[in-house]
Design an enzyme around this catalytic site. Structure first.
Site, short mmCIF file in Angstrom:
data_model
loop_
_atom_site.label_atom_id
_atom_site.label_comp_id
_atom_site.label_asym_id
_atom_site.label_seq_id
_atom_site.Cartn_x
_atom_site.Cartn_y
_atom_site.Cartn_z
N TYR A 75 0.84 -1.21 0.00
CA TYR A 75 0.00 0.00 0.00
C TYR A 75 0.87 1.25 0.00
O TYR A 75 0.62 2.21 -0.72
CB TYR A 75 -0.92 -0.01 1.23
CG TYR A 75 -2.02 1.03 1.14
CD1 TYR A 75 -3.26 0.68 0.61
CD2 TYR A 75 -1.81 2.33 1.56
CE1 TYR A 75 -4.27 1.62 0.51
CE2 TYR A 75 -2.81 3.28 1.46
CZ TYR A 75 -4.04 2.93 0.94
OH TYR A 75 -5.03 3.86 0.82
N PHE A 127 -6.73 19.51 -25.29
CA PHE A 127 -7.39 18.24 -25.55
C PHE A 127 -8.78 18.30 -24.89
O PHE A 127 -8.98 19.06 -23.95
CB PHE A 127 -6.54 17.10 -24.96
CG PHE A 127 -7.13 15.74 -25.20
CD1 PHE A 127 -7.25 15.24 -26.48
CD2 PHE A 127 -7.57 14.97 -24.14
CE1 PHE A 127 -7.80 14.00 -26.71
CE2 PHE A 127 -8.12 13.71 -24.37
CZ PHE A 127 -8.24 13.23 -25.65
N ASP A 128 -9.73 17.48 -25.34
CA ASP A 128 -11.11 17.66 -24.84
C ASP A 128 -11.24 17.46 -23.33
O ASP A 128 -11.94 18.22 -22.67
CB ASP A 128 -12.14 16.85 -25.64
CG ASP A 128 -11.81 15.37 -25.76
OD1 ASP A 128 -10.88 14.92 -25.08
OD2 ASP A 128 -12.50 14.67 -26.52
N ASP A 218 1.38 19.19 -21.47
CA ASP A 218 0.52 18.03 -21.60
C ASP A 218 1.37 17.07 -22.43
O ASP A 218 1.48 17.19 -23.65
CB ASP A 218 -0.79 18.39 -22.30
CG ASP A 218 -1.72 17.19 -22.47
OD1 ASP A 218 -1.22 16.05 -22.40
OD2 ASP A 218 -2.92 17.39 -22.70
N ALA A 220 1.44 13.82 -23.21
CA ALA A 220 0.97 12.50 -23.67
C ALA A 220 1.84 11.89 -24.78
O ALA A 220 2.14 10.71 -24.76
CB ALA A 220 -0.48 12.59 -24.14
N LYS A 261 -0.58 6.67 -23.80
CA LYS A 261 -0.02 7.09 -25.10
C LYS A 261 1.47 6.73 -25.07
O LYS A 261 1.80 5.54 -25.16
CB LYS A 261 -0.24 8.59 -25.32
CG LYS A 261 -1.58 9.13 -24.83
CD LYS A 261 -2.77 8.64 -25.61
CE LYS A 261 -4.11 9.01 -24.99
NZ LYS A 261 -4.33 10.36 -24.51
N HIS A 453 -21.88 11.38 -29.43
CA HIS A 453 -21.25 10.45 -30.39
C HIS A 453 -21.10 9.04 -29.84
O HIS A 453 -21.08 8.08 -30.59
CB HIS A 453 -19.90 11.00 -30.86
CG HIS A 453 -18.95 11.33 -29.76
ND1 HIS A 453 -19.08 12.47 -28.99
CD2 HIS A 453 -17.86 10.69 -29.30
CE1 HIS A 453 -18.09 12.51 -28.11
NE2 HIS A 453 -17.34 11.44 -28.27
C1 LIG Z 1 -5.39 11.14 -24.00
C2 LIG Z 1 -5.01 12.52 -23.70
C3 LIG Z 1 -5.31 13.12 -22.48
C4 LIG Z 1 -6.16 12.43 -21.41
O1 LIG Z 1 -5.58 11.28 -20.96
P1 LIG Z 1 -6.45 9.99 -20.49
O2 LIG Z 1 -5.39 9.04 -20.08
O3 LIG Z 1 -7.25 9.54 -21.66
O4 LIG Z 1 -7.29 10.44 -19.35
C5 LIG Z 1 -4.89 14.42 -22.27
N1 LIG Z 1 -4.21 15.09 -23.20
C6 LIG Z 1 -3.88 14.55 -24.39
C7 LIG Z 1 -3.11 15.33 -25.38
C8 LIG Z 1 -4.28 13.25 -24.68
O5 LIG Z 1 -3.98 12.74 -25.89
#
Ligand SMILES: *Cc1c(COP(=O)(O)O)cnc(C)c1O
Length: 461
Positions: A75, A127-128, A218, A220, A261, A453
């Site tokens: 833990y 990103f969304d 960000d 990713a 990613k 969607h």
């Molecule tokens: C996928 C993604 C996120 C969000 O990450 P999740 O692991 O899906 O929550 C944030 N920013 C970018 C650029 C992404 O491609």
């Protein structure tokens, strides 16, 4: 996939396989009908080539699977966390490392701690989930990507760059005290996976420094972005991707990361910061919903898989293959005549369905028509990024407004498909191209209030 003279081969062999359950056109016709022409509803077993997303859908390496057996599920203070923390500190150079179950959990914690209902957060393109988490705090999310980034035909090599003048104007307009942080998304996912140059990152940092505004990445697709810098930016050809990542991150004060990613894992994420006080607040919040700061909603074995994945993603043979695969698909589709967002980005090809199918009006969803046809003809699953996803319905009048673009995304999961899979996609799309004028639009017969969607039901017109 050719580069100079020779084929860029997949830099791995296959050790474990998962059979594809084959279907024929008649079966797929029935499957589409049963699922109301919504590909999110189609069971994955009925898909031959799944290009829905590159998020968490990649293949792990034997070293990652071996790492899973080392997972320490204690833990508190597990060995796996120590490895995770030191790997990330070494690659990214940030002081505090906070594990989360996905990227969006890192976003929620970061913005809960740094933003309030008067804050404004600039980015090249949010990103969304990033935008949604900022807006959830009552803050404003600003997209400041350069104009070339919005032109599908521009061949500018760094279409993910932030517009420095727009950034300065935004700071002057809103006031630096209302901008608790600025972000840069590498690569710019919502803008077609386009990279950001080191020069641009440096210029953003120079502006932010004058106003004392922190910069967060960000991250990713940090490794794909670094590889584009190596290939395209003067002065970086002889640096290693790891050195380039180090320099990129040295301009930042922290990052959010989706390990689904470039973490090469099926789940996971993290949040980094150099600020001791913020880190404490973030960890306090983490305990509330994600878990103790040495696991953050992940199992010890997930932490192991991510630690190994972050090392593997820096392998330049892997990155050369990854980028060549995307480019190969993009170049062949362009050769057939498909209008795509140029140049091919890191993780996906985006087909411009509005230009491809001018006989289908935006509110009859040309992207949906193409996406459904790709499934019917070839069992290929893609995603519409157009008016189905982003169209707006005025609730009082019921009137519907289309999105700016009608795109279909073919996202490539990491290390998952061979070249013959990609050749098959190209063949199906070539046949479809000759029949494109016969495709018809769709209407939505049932939809929820939010994020339609995922669950909307369609009928062919
Ligand atoms: C996928 C993604 C996120 C969000 O990450 P999740 O692991 O899906 O929550 C944030 N920013 C970018 C650029 C992404 O491609």
């Amino acid at each position: 996939m050719k580069s100079n003279f020779r084929t860029v081969i997949e830099p791995f062999v296959i050790k474990s396989v998962e059979p594809i359950q084959m279907t024929n056109r008649n079966e797929r016709k029935q499957i589409l009908k049963e699922n109301h022409y919504n590909l999110f509803k189609v069971p994955a077993k009925d898909v031959l080539i799944d290009l829905l997303t590159d998020s968490g859908t990649g293949a792990m390496s034997s070293a990652q699977w071996a790492g899973m057996m080392l997972g320490d599920e204690s833990y508190a203070g597990s060995n796996s966390f120590q490895k995770f923390e030191s790997t990330i500190q070494e690659i990214f150079g940030f002081k505090h490392v906070i594990p989360t179950h996905q990227g969006r959990a890192a976003e929620r914690i970061l913005f809960s701690v740094m933003c309030n209902n008067q804050s404004v957060v600039p980015n090249n393109t949010h990103f969304d989930t990033t935008r949604a988490n900022i807006e959830f705090q009552g803050s404003e999310a600003l997209d400041l990507v350069i104009d070339e980034g919005k032109d599908p035909n521009s061949l500018f090599p760094f279409k993910g760059n932030m517009d420095i003048q727009k950034l300065e104007r935004a700071i002057q307009k809103h006031g630096k005290e209302y901008i608790p942080l600025c972000m840069i998304t590498v690569t710019n996912n919502s803008g077609g996976g386009q990279p950001v140059s080191m020069e641009n990152i440096r210029a953003v940092k120079t502006v932010l420094k004058q106003y004392d505004i922190p910069l967060y990445f960000d991250a990713a697709r940090f490794a794909e972005n670094a590889f584009f810098i190596k290939m395209r930016e003067d002065g970086y050809a002889h640096k290693t991707v790891k050195e380039i990542v180090h320099e990129m991150m040295s301009y930042g004060d922290g990052c959010t990361m989706s390990a689904k990613k470039d973490g090469m894992a099926n789940i996971g994420g993290f949040l980094c910061t150099n600020d001791d006080q913020l880190a404490q607040m973030e960890k306090d919040l983490l305990i509330l919903t994600e878990g103790f700061p040495t696991y953050g909603g992940l199992a010890g074995r997930d932490l192991e898989a991510i630690s190994v994945g972050l090392q593997e993603v820096l392998d330049e043979n892997y990155l050369a293959y990854r980028i060549a695969e995307t480019q190969y698909l993009g170049e062949h589709l362009t050769g057939i005549g498909y209008p795509i967002v140029q140049p091919p980005g890191g993780h996906a090809i985006y087909v411009d369905a509005k230009a491809l199918l001018p006989h289908i009006p935006p509110l009859q969803y040309p992207g949906q028509a193409l996406s459904a046809a790709l499934y019917l003809e070839g069992g290929i699953r893609t995603v519409e990024i157009g008016s189905v996803m982003f169209g707006k319905v005025d609730e009082s009048t019921g009137e519907e407004y289309p999105a700016n673009m009608e795109l279909v995304r073919l996202a490539l999961p990491r290390r998952t498909h061979t070249q013959s899979h990609i050749d098959y996609v190209i063949e199906v799309m070539k046949e479809l191209f000759n029949e494109k004028d016969k495709l018809t639009g769709y209407k939505i017969v049932k939809q929820p209030k939010y994020l339609r969607h995922f669950t909307a039901e369609f009928e062919s017109i």
